[in-house]
Motif scaffolding. Sequence first.
Motif, PDB file in Angstrom:
ATOM      1  N   SER A   1       0.824  -1.203   0.000  1.00 43.10           N
ATOM      2  CA  SER A   1       0.000   0.000   0.000  1.00 43.10           C
ATOM      3  C   SER A   1       0.860   1.256   0.000  1.00 43.10           C
ATOM      4  N   ILE A   2       1.944   1.241   0.790  1.00 35.26           N
ATOM      5  CA  ILE A   2       2.874   2.372   0.813  1.00 35.26           C
ATOM      6  C   ILE A   2       3.617   2.475  -0.518  1.00 35.26           C
ATOM      7  N   LEU A   3       4.093   1.343  -1.012  1.00 32.87           N
ATOM      8  CA  LEU A   3       4.832   1.342  -2.273  1.00 32.87           C
ATOM      9  C   LEU A   3       3.960   1.806  -3.438  1.00 32.87           C
ATOM     10  N   LYS A   4       2.692   1.456  -3.386  1.00 29.70           N
ATOM     11  CA  LYS A   4       1.767   1.887  -4.432  1.00 29.70           C
ATOM     12  C   LYS A   4       1.660   3.406  -4.455  1.00 29.70           C
ATOM     13  N   ARG A   5       1.555   4.017  -3.290  1.00 27.74           N
ATOM     14  CA  ARG A   5       1.481   5.481  -3.197  1.00 27.74           C
ATOM     15  C   ARG A   5       2.774   6.126  -3.699  1.00 27.74           C
ATOM     16  N   GLN A   6       3.879   5.418  -3.492  1.00 29.56           N
ATOM     17  CA  GLN A   6       5.183   5.953  -3.878  1.00 29.56           C
ATOM     18  C   GLN A   6       5.511   5.682  -5.346  1.00 29.56           C
ATOM     19  N   ARG A   7       4.628   4.982  -6.057  1.00 30.86           N
ATOM     20  CA  ARG A   7       4.841   4.614  -7.455  1.00 30.86           C
ATOM     21  C   ARG A   7       6.035   3.669  -7.623  1.00 30.86           C
ATOM     22  N   ASP A   8       6.322   2.879  -6.593  1.00 30.01           N
ATOM     23  CA  ASP A   8       7.436   1.951  -6.650  1.00 30.01           C
ATOM     24  C   ASP A   8       6.982   0.604  -7.201  1.00 30.01           C
ATOM     25  N   ALA A   9       7.935  -0.188  -7.687  1.00 22.99           N
ATOM     26  CA  ALA A   9       7.630  -1.468  -8.334  1.00 22.99           C
ATOM     27  C   ALA A   9       7.729  -2.613  -7.329  1.00 22.99           C
ATOM     28  N   VAL A  10       6.769  -3.528  -7.394  1.00 25.73           N
ATOM     29  CA  VAL A  10       6.696  -4.636  -6.447  1.00 25.73           C
ATOM     30  C   VAL A  10       6.529  -5.955  -7.198  1.00 25.73           C
ATOM     31  N   GLY A  11       7.253  -6.973  -6.740  1.00 28.90           N
ATOM     32  CA  GLY A  11       7.071  -8.330  -7.232  1.00 28.90           C
ATOM     33  C   GLY A  11       6.719  -9.237  -6.070  1.00 28.90           C
ATOM     34  N   LEU A  12       6.259 -10.446  -6.362  1.00 27.41           N
ATOM     35  CA  LEU A  12       5.801 -11.348  -5.311  1.00 27.41           C
ATOM     36  C   LEU A  12       6.138 -12.791  -5.649  1.00 27.41           C
ATOM     37  N   SER A  13       6.632 -13.534  -4.640  1.00 25.02           N
ATOM     38  CA  SER A  13       6.828 -14.979  -4.734  1.00 25.02           C
ATOM     39  C   SER A  13       6.129 -15.643  -3.551  1.00 25.02           C
ATOM     40  N   ILE A  14       5.487 -16.776  -3.812  1.00 24.19           N
ATOM     41  CA  ILE A  14       4.826 -17.562  -2.771  1.00 24.19           C
ATOM     42  C   ILE A  14       5.250 -19.017  -2.960  1.00 24.19           C
ATOM     43  N   TYR A  15       5.678 -19.652  -1.876  1.00 22.54           N
ATOM     44  CA  TYR A  15       6.072 -21.057  -1.968  1.00 22.54           C
ATOM     45  C   TYR A  15       5.497 -21.847  -0.807  1.00 22.54           C
ATOM     46  N   SER A  16       5.333 -23.152  -1.021  1.00 21.63           N
ATOM     47  CA  SER A  16       4.935 -24.086   0.040  1.00 21.63           C
ATOM     48  C   SER A  16       5.690 -25.388  -0.219  1.00 21.63           C
ATOM     49  N   ASP A  17       4.989 -26.410  -0.754  1.00 21.60           N
ATOM     50  CA  ASP A  17       5.693 -27.612  -1.195  1.00 21.60           C
ATOM     51  C   ASP A  17       6.072 -27.495  -2.662  1.00 21.60           C
ATOM     52  N   ALA A  18       5.801 -26.331  -3.228  1.00 18.28           N
ATOM     53  CA  ALA A  18       6.164 -26.019  -4.611  1.00 18.28           C
ATOM     54  C   ALA A  18       6.319 -24.512  -4.705  1.00 18.28           C
ATOM     55  N   TYR A  19       6.905 -24.072  -5.803  1.00 13.62           N
ATOM     56  CA  TYR A  19       7.015 -22.632  -6.056  1.00 13.62           C
ATOM     57  C   TYR A  19       5.683 -22.207  -6.669  1.00 13.62           C
ATOM     58  N   ASN A  20       4.744 -21.794  -5.805  1.00 11.67           N
ATOM     59  CA  ASN A  20       3.350 -21.617  -6.202  1.00 11.67           C
ATOM     60  C   ASN A  20       3.092 -20.413  -7.102  1.00 11.67           C
ATOM     61  N   PHE A  21       3.847 -19.344  -6.886  1.00  8.69           N
ATOM     62  CA  PHE A  21       3.516 -18.113  -7.605  1.00  8.69           C
ATOM     63  C   PHE A  21       4.744 -17.223  -7.709  1.00  8.69           C
ATOM     64  N   TYR A  22       4.896 -16.621  -8.878  1.00 11.14           N
ATOM     65  CA  TYR A  22       5.947 -15.625  -9.071  1.00 11.14           C
ATOM     66  C   TYR A  22       5.461 -14.583 -10.070  1.00 11.14           C
ATOM     67  N   VAL A  23       5.729 -13.326  -9.753  1.00 15.66           N
ATOM     68  CA  VAL A  23       5.535 -12.255 -10.719  1.00 15.66           C
ATOM     69  C   VAL A  23       6.621 -11.219 -10.461  1.00 15.66           C
ATOM     70  N   ASN A  24       7.206 -10.686 -11.525  1.00 14.68           N
ATOM     71  CA  ASN A  24       8.299  -9.730 -11.348  1.00 14.68           C
ATOM     72  C   ASN A  24       7.784  -8.346 -10.981  1.00 14.68           C
ATOM     73  N   GLU A  25       8.698  -7.413 -10.804  1.00 16.81           N
ATOM     74  CA  GLU A  25       8.369  -6.114 -10.222  1.00 16.81           C
ATOM     75  C   GLU A  25       7.755  -5.174 -11.274  1.00 16.81           C
ATOM     76  N   LYS A  26       6.575  -4.660 -10.961  1.00 18.27           N
ATOM     77  CA  LYS A  26       5.907  -3.655 -11.782  1.00 18.27           C
ATOM     78  C   LYS A  26       5.217  -2.670 -10.848  1.00 18.27           C
ATOM     79  N   ASN A  27       4.748  -1.552 -11.413  1.00 19.80           N
ATOM     80  CA  ASN A  27       4.112  -0.546 -10.554  1.00 19.80           C
ATOM     81  C   ASN A  27       2.787  -0.033 -11.105  1.00 19.80           C
TER      82      ASN A  27
END
Length: 309
Positions: free
Chosen positions: A120-146
């Motif tokens: 939420s803070i990064l969004k206001r700052q126009r900064d780029a964010v990426g996300l990774s989620i893992y458990s018993d597998a690499y469930n989700f990945y997306v690179n940094e965008k804003n």
Amino acid sequence: MDVKSTLNDSRLFSNLELSANQVVEGFISGIHKSPFHGFSAEFAEHKIYNTGETTKHIDWKLFAKTDKLYTKRYEEETNLRCHMILDNSASMYYPEVKKLGVDNLNKIGFGVLSIAAIMSILKRQRDAVGLSIYSDAYNFYVNEKNSERHFQMLFDRLNSVTVPENPSKLTRTYYYLHQIAEKIHRRSLIFLFSDMFQTEVEAQKLFEALQHLKYNKHEVVLFHLMDATRELHFDFDNTPKRFLDVETGEHIDVYAENIKEAYATQVGAYIDDLKLKCAQYKIKYVGVDVGDDFSHVLNTFMVERQKFV
């Protein structure tokens, strides 16, 4: 009712972005108690003017109100690339909470809302964010965008992991951290939210994976999530209890008082070793009690952001 509707109804937050904004506004309202006196929602789309920069973007109306020089920021400006990593293994769903809420969270709920608040803070700052989620597998990945669309997709994806339906049992944190490190090429500020419990307790491999995250001069912050009352202090009433390993299914029947001292010694030694290795690899270690508020996480974020940019 179809499956999709059922999942939506069981989400932790009906509106994750709104909940995250409430956390941020609560943090800002108490900012006078912290070192960040200059941070407020009013300055979310501005940055401090540095001598030598062009004066054409100075916000003179804001100068009239604050007697300080700020320049307006524009959507194409991105001073920070940030990548969030969330451990979504079964142990993160501890403690079992019948009705989750902002003031009543388990580890996964705390991790999700912490990431959403930082976003939420990064969004206001126009900064780029990426996300990774893992458990018993690499469930989700997306690179940094804003972009706005990107943030909405991330909020939606984060909210979906809070459905505690048959969470994955086994995980190898070090294995997925290596994969994530290989994907993040441009220098970024990386935040890892994990309880650092894994089925395969191979400490050296875990520390090597943390070191790998430092590749390409990334700055790495480990938010070590724990329920301090139960997982750190082992504070249970002294009646016969069955303690179940949610990731292996193994259990032991004991009186808590009989093993409390030995347990605390073992956990304390593990945490001390983790802190030491993080210090050696120049990774910032932050112990977080999920029973506390979010000020520790957000204060850390603000400090690291100032150092990184």
